[in-house]
Design a protein around this motif. Structure first.
Motif, PDB file in Angstrom:
ATOM      1  N   UNK A 144       0.854  -1.188   0.000  1.00 13.76           N
ATOM      2  CA  UNK A 144       0.000   0.000   0.000  1.00 13.76           C
ATOM      3  C   UNK A 144       0.890   1.237   0.000  1.00 13.76           C
ATOM      4  N   UNK A 145       1.736   1.340  -1.003  1.00 16.62           N
ATOM      5  CA  UNK A 145       2.768   2.373  -0.964  1.00 16.62           C
ATOM      6  C   UNK A 145       2.262   3.747  -1.362  1.00 16.62           C
ATOM      7  N   UNK A 146       1.108   3.843  -1.997  1.00 13.79           N
ATOM      8  CA  UNK A 146       0.586   5.149  -2.392  1.00 13.79           C
ATOM      9  C   UNK A 146      -0.394   5.689  -1.350  1.00 13.79           C
ATOM     10  N   UNK A 147      -0.585   7.001  -1.412  1.00 12.34           N
ATOM     11  CA  UNK A 147      -1.601   7.595  -0.566  1.00 12.34           C
ATOM     12  C   UNK A 147      -2.984   7.078  -0.900  1.00 12.34           C
ATOM     13  N   UNK A 148      -3.231   6.811  -2.183  1.00 15.39           N
ATOM     14  CA  UNK A 148      -4.536   6.291  -2.593  1.00 15.39           C
ATOM     15  C   UNK A 148      -4.826   4.953  -1.932  1.00 15.39           C
ATOM     16  N   UNK A 149      -3.835   4.059  -1.911  1.00 10.21           N
ATOM     17  CA  UNK A 149      -4.034   2.730  -1.320  1.00 10.21           C
ATOM     18  C   UNK A 149      -4.196   2.816   0.195  1.00 10.21           C
ATOM     19  N   UNK A 150      -3.344   3.609   0.836  1.00 12.77           N
ATOM     20  CA  UNK A 150      -3.426   3.753   2.288  1.00 12.77           C
ATOM     21  C   UNK A 150      -4.711   4.466   2.689  1.00 12.77           C
ATOM     22  N   UNK A 170       8.073   6.223  -0.866  1.00 15.49           N
ATOM     23  CA  UNK A 170       7.216   5.157  -1.381  1.00 15.49           C
ATOM     24  C   UNK A 170       6.085   5.689  -2.254  1.00 15.49           C
ATOM     25  N   UNK A 171       5.513   6.820  -1.903  1.00 12.98           N
ATOM     26  CA  UNK A 171       4.487   7.372  -2.793  1.00 12.98           C
ATOM     27  C   UNK A 171       5.103   7.767  -4.127  1.00 12.98           C
ATOM     28  N   UNK A 172       6.340   8.273  -4.091  1.00  7.18           N
ATOM     29  CA  UNK A 172       7.043   8.634  -5.325  1.00  7.18           C
ATOM     30  C   UNK A 172       7.346   7.389  -6.153  1.00  7.18           C
ATOM     31  N   UNK A 173       7.828   6.335  -5.504  1.00  2.43           N
ATOM     32  CA  UNK A 173       8.083   5.082  -6.218  1.00  2.43           C
ATOM     33  C   UNK A 173       6.791   4.507  -6.798  1.00  2.43           C
TER      34      UNK A 173
END
Length: 264
Positions: A144-150, A170-173
């Motif tokens: 859940x590396x993006x803000x959308x997933x979290x 992680x959001x950048x990756x």
């Protein structure tokens, strides 16, 4: 703005050494890696916890977070995950920390299944955290590396004691812009974790501002009274430069970014 650094950058240091480093270099707080390699972890005796509180208080340093390794989206039974999570909450409460960091850890599970695990476990632990004056922060990381997933998980949990820790790397990756991360985590954000690297394939930690991460945009998302925490991953990259000699310059770089943001 208030500034902290993670003890991941100074592995094996004593509580006294960590408190002295933070005070010497003008930091307001520290994020304590809660692992058996370090002084503070769920197995640390009560007397040692109390001594740590006195040490940090004497240095004028806040224990911001207990950075645990519970994986709330992982496959398997809930009980071991919840037991680990509750022990981290108690540790945070004993140390006067506002936050407990947890990972998703969903691995290769289908997204809906990983989400369901995380939602169920965070919802179960959040009332316990609230009673202890602690907020659980799900880090933008791994599955859940993006803000959308979290944010998707936290929207479903819907409890004020469950929030987000935004790891800018992680959001950048994950290909997410800082503005999209900010919007996805709106209402959930605990604080922002910053770092810098040379590229998406060369992740050895660098001094803040020496790499390619969108730090200015991330800092702009933090409220004026919020926290920024520098996570320098020295523990995972032993050949990286030592952190202590970079601390003052790193804090000054973040402060400059904050001033620029407030002036715009």
């Amino acid at each position: 703005m208030k500034y902290a650094f993670s003890t991941l950058g100074v592995p094996g240091r004593t509580v006294e050494e960590t408190a002295a480093l933070a005070a010497e270099h003008g930091f307001d707080g520290v994020e304590l890696r809660a692992h058996h390699e370090e002084p503070m972890h769920p197995g640390t005796p009560t007397a040692d916890r109390a001594a740590a509180v006195r040490t940090f208080a004497a240095a004028g340093i806040t224990v911001l977070t207990v950075a645990g390794y519970a994986k709330v989206a992982a496959a398997g039974d809930d009980d071991p995950v919840l037991a680990e999570l509750l022990s981290l909450i108690v540790l945070a409460a004993d140390l006067g920390a506002a936050f407990v960091r947890v990972f998703p850890g969903g691995g290769h599970l289908p997204g809906a299944e990983a989400d369901a695990h995380a939602v169920r476990r965070l919802a179960a632990a959040a009332p316990f955290a609230e009673r202890h004056g602690v907020r659980i922060l799900l880090e933008t990381h791994d599955s859940h590396r993006t803000g959308a997933a979290t944010g998707r998980v936290l929207d479903r949990v819907g409890h004020p004691a469950a929030g987000a820790l935004w790891d800018v790397l992680h959001t950048w990756l994950g290909g997410e812009s800082p503005d999209d991360s900010r919007q996805a985590l709106a209402g959930h954000l605990g604080y922002v974790q910053v770092k810098d690297v040379a590229s998406a394939t060369e992740l050895t930690p660098l001094a803040l501002g020496a790499g390619v991460l969108p730090l200015a945009e991330a800092v702009a998302a933090v409220p004026p009274d919020g926290w920024l925490c520098w996570e320098y991953e020295k523990r995972w990259y032993p050949d990286a430069a030592e952190l202590p000699g970079q601390l003052t310059r790193g804090r000054e770089h973040l402060a400059q970014l904050a001033r620029q943001t407030q002036a715009e």
